[in-house]
Design a protein around this motif. Structure first.
Motif, PDB file in Angstrom:
ATOM      1  N   ARG A  14       3.672  -0.561 -12.208  1.00 34.34           N
ATOM      2  CA  ARG A  14       2.421  -1.016 -11.591  1.00 34.34           C
ATOM      3  C   ARG A  14       2.714  -1.795 -10.310  1.00 34.34           C
ATOM      4  O   ARG A  14       2.053  -1.594  -9.289  1.00 34.34           O
ATOM      5  CB  ARG A  14       1.623  -1.869 -12.581  1.00 34.34           C
ATOM      6  CG  ARG A  14       0.287  -2.318 -12.021  1.00 34.34           C
ATOM      7  CD  ARG A  14      -0.563  -3.006 -13.085  1.00 34.34           C
ATOM      8  NE  ARG A  14      -1.768  -3.543 -12.527  1.00 34.34           N
ATOM      9  CZ  ARG A  14      -2.875  -2.857 -12.277  1.00 34.34           C
ATOM     10  NH1 ARG A  14      -2.919  -1.565 -12.547  1.00 34.34           N
ATOM     11  NH2 ARG A  14      -3.941  -3.436 -11.763  1.00 34.34           N
ATOM     12  N   ARG A  15       3.703  -2.696 -10.340  1.00 35.67           N
ATOM     13  CA  ARG A  15       4.073  -3.459  -9.135  1.00 35.67           C
ATOM     14  C   ARG A  15       4.523  -2.512  -8.025  1.00 35.67           C
ATOM     15  O   ARG A  15       4.185  -2.706  -6.861  1.00 35.67           O
ATOM     16  CB  ARG A  15       5.154  -4.488  -9.449  1.00 35.67           C
ATOM     17  CG  ARG A  15       4.630  -5.758 -10.087  1.00 35.67           C
ATOM     18  CD  ARG A  15       5.639  -6.892 -10.081  1.00 35.67           C
ATOM     19  NE  ARG A  15       6.952  -6.549 -10.587  1.00 35.67           N
ATOM     20  CZ  ARG A  15       7.324  -6.576 -11.879  1.00 35.67           C
ATOM     21  NH1 ARG A  15       6.459  -6.944 -12.796  1.00 35.67           N
ATOM     22  NH2 ARG A  15       8.547  -6.244 -12.234  1.00 35.67           N
ATOM     23  N   ARG A  16       5.303  -1.482  -8.382  1.00 38.20           N
ATOM     24  CA  ARG A  16       5.748  -0.507  -7.377  1.00 38.20           C
ATOM     25  C   ARG A  16       4.556   0.238  -6.768  1.00 38.20           C
ATOM     26  O   ARG A  16       4.517   0.469  -5.564  1.00 38.20           O
ATOM     27  CB  ARG A  16       6.730   0.486  -7.993  1.00 38.20           C
ATOM     28  CG  ARG A  16       8.139  -0.022  -8.008  1.00 38.20           C
ATOM     29  CD  ARG A  16       9.136   1.079  -8.381  1.00 38.20           C
ATOM     30  NE  ARG A  16       9.948   0.511  -9.440  1.00 38.20           N
ATOM     31  CZ  ARG A  16      10.011   0.925 -10.692  1.00 38.20           C
ATOM     32  NH1 ARG A  16       9.351   1.984 -11.076  1.00 38.20           N
ATOM     33  NH2 ARG A  16      10.753   0.315 -11.572  1.00 38.20           N
ATOM     34  N   LEU A  17       3.607   0.622  -7.621  1.00 42.18           N
ATOM     35  CA  LEU A  17       2.421   1.316  -7.120  1.00 42.18           C
ATOM     36  C   LEU A  17       1.619   0.424  -6.174  1.00 42.18           C
ATOM     37  O   LEU A  17       1.196   0.861  -5.104  1.00 42.18           O
ATOM     38  CB  LEU A  17       1.526   1.754  -8.283  1.00 42.18           C
ATOM     39  CG  LEU A  17       1.984   2.976  -9.067  1.00 42.18           C
ATOM     40  CD1 LEU A  17       1.132   3.150 -10.324  1.00 42.18           C
ATOM     41  CD2 LEU A  17       1.906   4.219  -8.202  1.00 42.18           C
ATOM     42  N   ILE A  18       1.403  -0.822  -6.566  1.00 38.40           N
ATOM     43  CA  ILE A  18       0.639  -1.758  -5.732  1.00 38.40           C
ATOM     44  C   ILE A  18       1.366  -2.006  -4.418  1.00 38.40           C
ATOM     45  O   ILE A  18       0.751  -2.019  -3.344  1.00 38.40           O
ATOM     46  CB  ILE A  18       0.369  -3.068  -6.497  1.00 38.40           C
ATOM     47  CG1 ILE A  18      -0.637  -2.790  -7.636  1.00 38.40           C
ATOM     48  CG2 ILE A  18      -0.155  -4.158  -5.560  1.00 38.40           C
ATOM     49  CD1 ILE A  18      -0.800  -3.937  -8.614  1.00 38.40           C
ATOM     50  N   THR A  19       2.676  -2.169  -4.474  1.00 39.76           N
ATOM     51  CA  THR A  19       3.465  -2.344  -3.246  1.00 39.76           C
ATOM     52  C   THR A  19       3.340  -1.111  -2.357  1.00 39.76           C
ATOM     53  O   THR A  19       3.163  -1.226  -1.139  1.00 39.76           O
ATOM     54  CB  THR A  19       4.934  -2.626  -3.588  1.00 39.76           C
ATOM     55  OG1 THR A  19       5.006  -3.841  -4.341  1.00 39.76           O
ATOM     56  CG2 THR A  19       5.791  -2.742  -2.339  1.00 39.76           C
ATOM     57  N   GLY A  20       3.385   0.065  -2.955  1.00 33.53           N
ATOM     58  CA  GLY A  20       3.237   1.305  -2.187  1.00 33.53           C
ATOM     59  C   GLY A  20       1.872   1.402  -1.523  1.00 33.53           C
ATOM     60  O   GLY A  20       1.768   1.835  -0.376  1.00 33.53           O
ATOM     61  N   ILE A  21       0.843   0.999  -2.237  1.00 33.23           N
ATOM     62  CA  ILE A  21      -0.513   1.010  -1.671  1.00 33.23           C
ATOM     63  C   ILE A  21      -0.596   0.046  -0.497  1.00 33.23           C
ATOM     64  O   ILE A  21      -1.134   0.388   0.566  1.00 33.23           O
ATOM     65  CB  ILE A  21      -1.564   0.676  -2.755  1.00 33.23           C
ATOM     66  CG1 ILE A  21      -1.684   1.843  -3.737  1.00 33.23           C
ATOM     67  CG2 ILE A  21      -2.915   0.345  -2.122  1.00 33.23           C
ATOM     68  CD1 ILE A  21      -2.487   1.522  -4.984  1.00 33.23           C
ATOM     69  N   ARG A  22      -0.065  -1.155  -0.673  1.00 31.69           N
ATOM     70  CA  ARG A  22      -0.092  -2.135   0.426  1.00 31.69           C
ATOM     71  C   ARG A  22       0.654  -1.610   1.647  1.00 31.69           C
ATOM     72  O   ARG A  22       0.188  -1.759   2.777  1.00 31.69           O
ATOM     73  CB  ARG A  22       0.504  -3.459  -0.032  1.00 31.69           C
ATOM     74  CG  ARG A  22      -0.408  -4.233  -0.925  1.00 31.69           C
ATOM     75  CD  ARG A  22       0.217  -5.547  -1.294  1.00 31.69           C
ATOM     76  NE  ARG A  22      -0.711  -6.331  -2.070  1.00 31.69           N
ATOM     77  CZ  ARG A  22      -0.363  -7.253  -2.926  1.00 31.69           C
ATOM     78  NH1 ARG A  22       0.911  -7.545  -3.114  1.00 31.69           N
ATOM     79  NH2 ARG A  22      -1.275  -7.914  -3.609  1.00 31.69           N
ATOM     80  N   GLU A  23       1.815  -1.023   1.423  1.00 33.06           N
ATOM     81  CA  GLU A  23       2.592  -0.469   2.542  1.00 33.06           C
ATOM     82  C   GLU A  23       1.838   0.683   3.210  1.00 33.06           C
ATOM     83  O   GLU A  23       1.836   0.790   4.440  1.00 33.06           O
ATOM     84  CB  GLU A  23       3.970  -0.002   2.064  1.00 33.06           C
ATOM     85  CG  GLU A  23       4.908  -1.145   1.736  1.00 33.06           C
ATOM     86  CD  GLU A  23       5.186  -2.036   2.929  1.00 33.06           C
ATOM     87  OE1 GLU A  23       5.445  -1.525   4.033  1.00 33.06           O
ATOM     88  OE2 GLU A  23       5.119  -3.272   2.755  1.00 33.06           O
ATOM     89  N   SER A  24       1.200   1.516   2.421  1.00 33.14           N
ATOM     90  CA  SER A  24       0.429   2.626   2.992  1.00 33.14           C
ATOM     91  C   SER A  24      -0.751   2.119   3.809  1.00 33.14           C
ATOM     92  O   SER A  24      -1.079   2.678   4.862  1.00 33.14           O
ATOM     93  CB  SER A  24      -0.064   3.561   1.880  1.00 33.14           C
ATOM     94  OG  SER A  24       1.022   4.228   1.280  1.00 33.14           O
ATOM     95  N   LEU A  25      -1.416   1.065   3.334  1.00 32.74           N
ATOM     96  CA  LEU A  25      -2.519   0.483   4.099  1.00 32.74           C
ATOM     97  C   LEU A  25      -2.023  -0.108   5.418  1.00 32.74           C
ATOM     98  O   LEU A  25      -2.696   0.032   6.450  1.00 32.74           O
ATOM     99  CB  LEU A  25      -3.256  -0.578   3.281  1.00 32.74           C
ATOM    100  CG  LEU A  25      -4.158  -0.047   2.171  1.00 32.74           C
ATOM    101  CD1 LEU A  25      -4.679  -1.186   1.310  1.00 32.74           C
ATOM    102  CD2 LEU A  25      -5.302   0.762   2.749  1.00 32.74           C
TER     103      LEU A  25
END
Length: 162
Positions: A14-25
Protein backbone atom coordinates in the motif's frame (compact mmCIF):
# COMPACT_ATOMS: atom_id res chain seq x y z
CA UNK A 1 3.58 -17.01 5.90
CA UNK A 2 2.07 -15.85 9.16
CA UNK A 3 -0.90 -13.51 9.50
CA UNK A 4 1.41 -10.70 10.74
CA UNK A 5 3.87 -11.16 7.87
CA UNK A 6 0.98 -11.07 5.41
CA UNK A 7 -0.32 -7.78 6.83
CA UNK A 8 3.18 -6.26 6.87
CA UNK A 9 3.50 -7.14 3.19
CA UNK A 10 0.08 -5.60 2.50
CA UNK A 11 1.09 -2.41 4.35
CA UNK A 12 4.36 -2.18 2.36
CA UNK A 13 2.51 -2.75 -0.90
CA UNK A 14 0.00 0.00 0.00
CA UNK A 15 2.84 2.44 0.86
CA UNK A 16 4.50 1.64 -2.49
CA UNK A 17 1.23 2.26 -4.33
CA UNK A 18 0.65 5.58 -2.55
CA UNK A 19 4.24 6.64 -3.22
CA UNK A 20 3.79 5.73 -6.88
CA UNK A 21 0.60 7.78 -7.09
CA UNK A 22 2.30 10.79 -5.51
CA UNK A 23 5.24 10.50 -7.90
CA UNK A 24 2.89 10.17 -10.87
CA UNK A 25 0.97 13.28 -9.78
CA UNK A 26 4.24 15.21 -9.51
CA UNK A 27 5.24 14.00 -12.98
CA UNK A 28 1.82 14.93 -14.38
CA UNK A 29 2.01 18.38 -12.78
CA UNK A 30 5.45 18.93 -14.29
CA UNK A 31 4.41 17.88 -17.79
CA UNK A 32 1.18 19.87 -17.71
CA UNK A 33 3.21 22.88 -16.62
CA UNK A 34 5.58 22.34 -19.56
CA UNK A 35 2.61 21.96 -21.94
CA UNK A 36 1.05 25.15 -20.63
CA UNK A 37 4.37 26.96 -21.01
CA UNK A 38 4.54 25.86 -24.66
CA UNK A 39 0.94 26.96 -25.25
CA UNK A 40 1.64 30.32 -23.59
CA UNK A 41 4.71 30.82 -25.73
CA UNK A 42 2.83 30.01 -28.94
CA UNK A 43 0.09 32.48 -27.99
CA UNK A 44 2.67 35.09 -26.96
CA UNK A 45 1.21 35.22 -23.46
CA UNK A 46 2.65 34.64 -20.03
CA UNK A 47 1.91 31.35 -18.23
CA UNK A 48 -0.20 33.17 -15.65
CA UNK A 49 -2.21 34.82 -18.44
CA UNK A 50 -3.27 31.40 -19.73
CA UNK A 51 -4.09 30.26 -16.18
CA UNK A 52 -6.32 33.30 -15.69
CA UNK A 53 -7.91 32.81 -19.12
CA UNK A 54 -8.78 29.25 -18.10
CA UNK A 55 -10.34 30.47 -14.85
CA UNK A 56 -12.34 33.12 -16.73
CA UNK A 57 -13.48 30.56 -19.29
CA UNK A 58 -14.60 28.10 -16.59
CA UNK A 59 -16.09 30.53 -14.04
CA UNK A 60 -16.93 33.63 -16.02
CA UNK A 61 -18.27 36.10 -16.36
CA UNK A 62 -16.38 36.85 -13.17
CA UNK A 63 -15.45 39.98 -11.26
CA UNK A 64 -11.77 40.93 -11.22
CA UNK A 65 -11.68 40.61 -7.42
CA UNK A 66 -13.16 37.08 -7.54
CA UNK A 67 -10.68 36.17 -10.27
CA UNK A 68 -7.78 37.55 -8.21
CA UNK A 69 -8.89 35.39 -5.26
CA UNK A 70 -9.28 32.30 -7.45
CA UNK A 71 -5.86 32.81 -9.01
CA UNK A 72 -4.20 33.76 -5.72
CA UNK A 73 -3.04 37.07 -7.20
CA UNK A 74 -2.86 40.63 -5.95
CA UNK A 75 -5.51 42.78 -7.69
CA UNK A 76 -2.84 45.10 -9.14
CA UNK A 77 -1.09 42.11 -10.73
CA UNK A 78 -4.38 40.92 -12.15
CA UNK A 79 -5.01 44.31 -13.77
CA UNK A 80 -1.89 43.88 -15.92
CA UNK A 81 -2.93 40.35 -16.86
CA UNK A 82 -6.42 41.48 -17.85
CA UNK A 83 -4.95 44.36 -19.87
CA UNK A 84 -2.80 41.87 -21.87
CA UNK A 85 -5.70 39.45 -22.36
CA UNK A 86 -8.00 42.26 -23.46
CA UNK A 87 -5.43 43.69 -25.92
CA UNK A 88 -4.96 40.20 -27.35
CA UNK A 89 -8.68 39.74 -27.94
CA UNK A 90 -9.05 36.99 -25.35
CA UNK A 91 -11.38 38.71 -22.85
CA UNK A 92 -13.71 41.66 -22.52
CA UNK A 93 -14.50 43.73 -19.45
CA UNK A 94 -18.14 44.74 -19.27
CA UNK A 95 -20.41 46.44 -16.76
CA UNK A 96 -22.27 44.07 -14.46
CA UNK A 97 -25.95 44.38 -15.43
CA UNK A 98 -27.02 43.94 -11.80
CA UNK A 99 -24.58 46.62 -10.48
CA UNK A 100 -23.51 49.23 -13.02
CA UNK A 101 -20.54 50.21 -10.84
CA UNK A 102 -19.08 46.70 -11.00
CA UNK A 103 -17.15 45.09 -13.86
CA UNK A 104 -17.27 41.50 -15.07
CA UNK A 105 -14.62 39.77 -17.17
CA UNK A 106 -15.78 37.40 -19.87
CA UNK A 107 -13.81 35.15 -22.20
CA UNK A 108 -14.30 35.90 -25.88
CA UNK A 109 -14.91 32.84 -28.02
CA UNK A 110 -13.31 34.26 -31.18
CA UNK A 111 -9.90 32.72 -30.44
CA UNK A 112 -11.03 29.45 -28.84
CA UNK A 113 -10.14 27.33 -31.88
CA UNK A 114 -6.57 28.61 -31.71
CA UNK A 115 -6.33 27.73 -28.03
CA UNK A 116 -8.08 24.36 -28.34
CA UNK A 117 -5.88 23.47 -31.30
CA UNK A 118 -2.79 23.76 -29.15
CA UNK A 119 -4.28 21.38 -26.59
CA UNK A 120 -5.70 18.96 -29.19
CA UNK A 121 -2.91 16.40 -28.80
CA UNK A 122 -3.38 16.20 -25.04
CA UNK A 123 -7.16 16.09 -25.40
CA UNK A 124 -6.96 13.20 -27.87
CA UNK A 125 -4.56 11.33 -25.60
CA UNK A 126 -6.85 11.81 -22.59
CA UNK A 127 -9.83 10.46 -24.57
CA UNK A 128 -7.81 7.39 -25.55
CA UNK A 129 -6.71 6.82 -21.95
CA UNK A 130 -10.28 7.16 -20.64
CA UNK A 131 -11.52 4.70 -23.25
CA UNK A 132 -9.50 2.01 -21.44
CA UNK A 133 -11.52 2.35 -18.21
CA UNK A 134 -15.01 1.27 -17.24
CA UNK A 135 -17.57 3.84 -16.09
CA UNK A 136 -17.11 2.66 -12.49
CA UNK A 137 -13.34 3.07 -12.75
CA UNK A 138 -13.76 6.53 -14.28
CA UNK A 139 -15.98 7.52 -11.35
CA UNK A 140 -13.23 6.51 -8.91
CA UNK A 141 -10.59 8.37 -10.93
CA UNK A 142 -12.81 11.46 -11.19
CA UNK A 143 -13.41 11.40 -7.42
CA UNK A 144 -9.69 11.02 -6.72
CA UNK A 145 -8.77 13.88 -9.04
CA UNK A 146 -11.50 16.16 -7.68
CA UNK A 147 -10.42 15.52 -4.11
CA UNK A 148 -6.74 15.94 -5.05
CA UNK A 149 -7.50 19.28 -6.74
CA UNK A 150 -9.38 20.41 -3.62
CA UNK A 151 -6.41 19.42 -1.45
CA UNK A 152 -4.07 21.36 -3.75
CA UNK A 153 -6.31 24.40 -3.59
CA UNK A 154 -6.48 24.19 0.21
CA UNK A 155 -2.68 23.94 0.43
CA UNK A 156 -2.27 26.97 -1.86
CA UNK A 157 -4.83 28.91 0.19
CA UNK A 158 -2.95 28.05 3.38
CA UNK A 159 0.29 29.40 1.92
CA UNK A 160 -1.47 32.52 0.64
CA UNK A 161 -3.09 33.33 3.98
CA UNK A 162 -0.23 32.22 6.20
Amino acid sequence: MSFIESHLGDARQRRRLITGIRESLRELGLHLSLLNRQVSSRLELKDIDVDCLDLIDRHGPISPSALARSAGLHPATLTGILDRLERGGWVARERDPSDRRAVLVQALRTRNSELYGLYAGMSTSMNQICDGYSDAELQVIADFLTRSAQAGRAAADDLTSG
